[in-house]
Motif scaffolding. Structure first.
Motif, PDB file in Angstrom:
ATOM      1  N   SER A  73       0.838  -1.197   0.000  1.00  0.00           N
ATOM      2  CA  SER A  73       0.000   0.000   0.000  1.00  0.00           C
ATOM      3  C   SER A  73       0.875   1.249   0.000  1.00  0.00           C
ATOM      4  CB  SER A  73      -0.907   0.006   1.231  1.00  0.00           C
ATOM      5  OG  SER A  73      -1.619   1.223   1.320  1.00  0.00           O
ATOM      6  N   ARG A  75      -0.448   4.167   0.894  1.00  0.00           N
ATOM      7  CA  ARG A  75      -1.094   5.084   1.836  1.00  0.00           C
ATOM      8  C   ARG A  75      -0.238   5.216   3.100  1.00  0.00           C
ATOM      9  NH1 ARG A  75      -4.464   8.044  -0.729  1.00  0.00           N
ATOM     10  NH2 ARG A  75      -5.585   8.489   1.200  1.00  0.00           N
ATOM     11  N   GLU A 110      -3.279   9.647   5.396  1.00  0.00           N
ATOM     12  CA  GLU A 110      -4.508   9.457   6.146  1.00  0.00           C
ATOM     13  C   GLU A 110      -4.226   9.799   7.608  1.00  0.00           C
ATOM     14  OE1 GLU A 110      -6.218   5.628   5.548  1.00  0.00           O
ATOM     15  OE2 GLU A 110      -6.460   5.903   3.378  1.00  0.00           O
ATOM     16  N   ASP A 155      -5.562  -1.600  10.360  1.00  0.00           N
ATOM     17  CA  ASP A 155      -5.529  -1.013   9.018  1.00  0.00           C
ATOM     18  C   ASP A 155      -4.223  -1.349   8.301  1.00  0.00           C
ATOM     19  OD1 ASP A 155      -7.998   0.014   9.514  1.00  0.00           O
ATOM     20  OD2 ASP A 155      -7.335   2.077   9.836  1.00  0.00           O
ATOM     21  N   SER A 158      -4.362  -5.100   7.220  1.00  0.00           N
ATOM     22  CA  SER A 158      -5.339  -5.306   6.156  1.00  0.00           C
ATOM     23  C   SER A 158      -4.910  -4.685   4.832  1.00  0.00           C
ATOM     24  CB  SER A 158      -6.699  -4.730   6.577  1.00  0.00           C
ATOM     25  OG  SER A 158      -6.624  -3.313   6.692  1.00  0.00           O
ATOM     26  N   LYS A 160      -4.742  -1.355   4.223  1.00  0.00           N
ATOM     27  CA  LYS A 160      -5.301  -0.019   3.983  1.00  0.00           C
ATOM     28  C   LYS A 160      -4.216   1.047   4.025  1.00  0.00           C
ATOM     29  CE  LYS A 160      -9.912  -0.987   5.862  1.00  0.00           C
ATOM     30  NZ  LYS A 160     -10.893  -0.629   6.923  1.00  0.00           N
TER      31      LYS A 160
END
Length: 285
Positions: A73, A75, A110, A155, A158, A160
């Protein structure tokens, strides 16, 4: 030149403000004493936990574990700690500037916000807030830190988010508070740690790596979060005490200046009245 009435009104207004800043300074001073003691007691554990875990992982070689491996990811999660109230000098703005100047792309960040001041400002600047824990900053507990840790690690596992950062204010002493951006996961090692690790035996885990890390990493992240919360509370009250002390001193200077102007205006008014009386008396005679 301002009239005596205007000067008197302004002086009265500043005196009222000065009473408020004095009261806020006293409240912040009392809160700071308690928060400072708590921060000083927590800091050694906070620091040694970080050093110990990074040292353990540096000596463990390459391990396959969800908490340690990149998940693909792009993010980036930032747990940002600010305050719920203003009037604390540059306390909140320093953290906001730290995030803006971090080099992390805004569109990939985020935020897990703790403190309404940072949350609201960063939202206005285009950052995405995915969780708000602002209520806990008033009186943070270890349980609060554990709750945030569970959400962030969930998160991360997973997929994210791919990286976890912590933005908080380090409480160095009563007058020095340093904004700090710390990367928590994936763990990064300094060159000294890597060099030292090469000279030592590989770390062994019992019963196995997976079970040990399932316990160590959450404890590590929770401890870092709790230490940051405690230091942030102490820094906030220290910053507010300094800001209110400066405001009180500035108000005192303004009151002295206005008193001088008022006396000059009063003296000028008396002189003018005497002049008019004398002139009137001479005209009659």
């Amino acid at each position: 030149m301002a009239s005596m009435r205007d000067i008197k009104r302004r002086k009265s207004s500043i005196q009222s403000t000065q009473q408020i800043t004095k009261a806020m300074k006293l409240v912040s001073t009392v809160k700071l004493q308690k928060a400072k003691t708590h921060a000083e007691q927590t800091d050694p554990y906070f620091r040694y936990m970080y050093r110990t875990v990074t040292s353990i992982l540096a000596k463990s070689g390459n391990m396959d574990h969800p908490y340690l491996n990149a998940n693909g990811s792009d993010r980036v999660a930032i747990v940002v700690i600010t305050s719920n109230r203003g009037l604390a000098g540059g306390y909140n703005s320093n953290i906001i500037k730290l995030i803006q100047n971090s080099g992390l792309p805004k569109e990939k960040v985020e935020l897990y916000a703790i403190g309404t001041k940072g949350k609201e400002t960063l939202e206005r600047k285009g950052y995405q807030v995915v969780a708000d824990y602002s209520d806990i900053i008033e009186s943070p507990t270890y349980k609060d830190a554990m709750e945030i840790c569970d959400r962030v690690l969930e998160d991360f596992v997973s997929g994210k988010i791919g990286q976890i950062y912590l933005a908080y204010t380090h409480f160095k002493n009563t007058v020095v508070h340093e904004p700090n951006l710390m990367k928590l996961l994936p763990v990064e090692f300094s060159e000294d740690e890597i060099d030292t690790a090469d000279k030592n035996l590989i770390m062994n885990y019992e019963p196995n790596e997976s079970e040990a890390l399932d316990m160590i990493i959450p404890k590590y992240v929770t401890s870092i979060f709790f230490g940051a919360l405690v230091e942030a509370v102490a820094s906030e009250n220290g910053a507010r005490m300094q800001a209110m002390d400066s405001a009180t001193s500035n108000a005192e200077e303004m009151i002295s200046d206005l008193s001088l102007k008022y006396n000059r205006a009063r003296q000028g008014s008396i002189t003018q009245e005497l002049t008019e009386i004398i002139a009137g008396a001479e005209a009659i005679s």
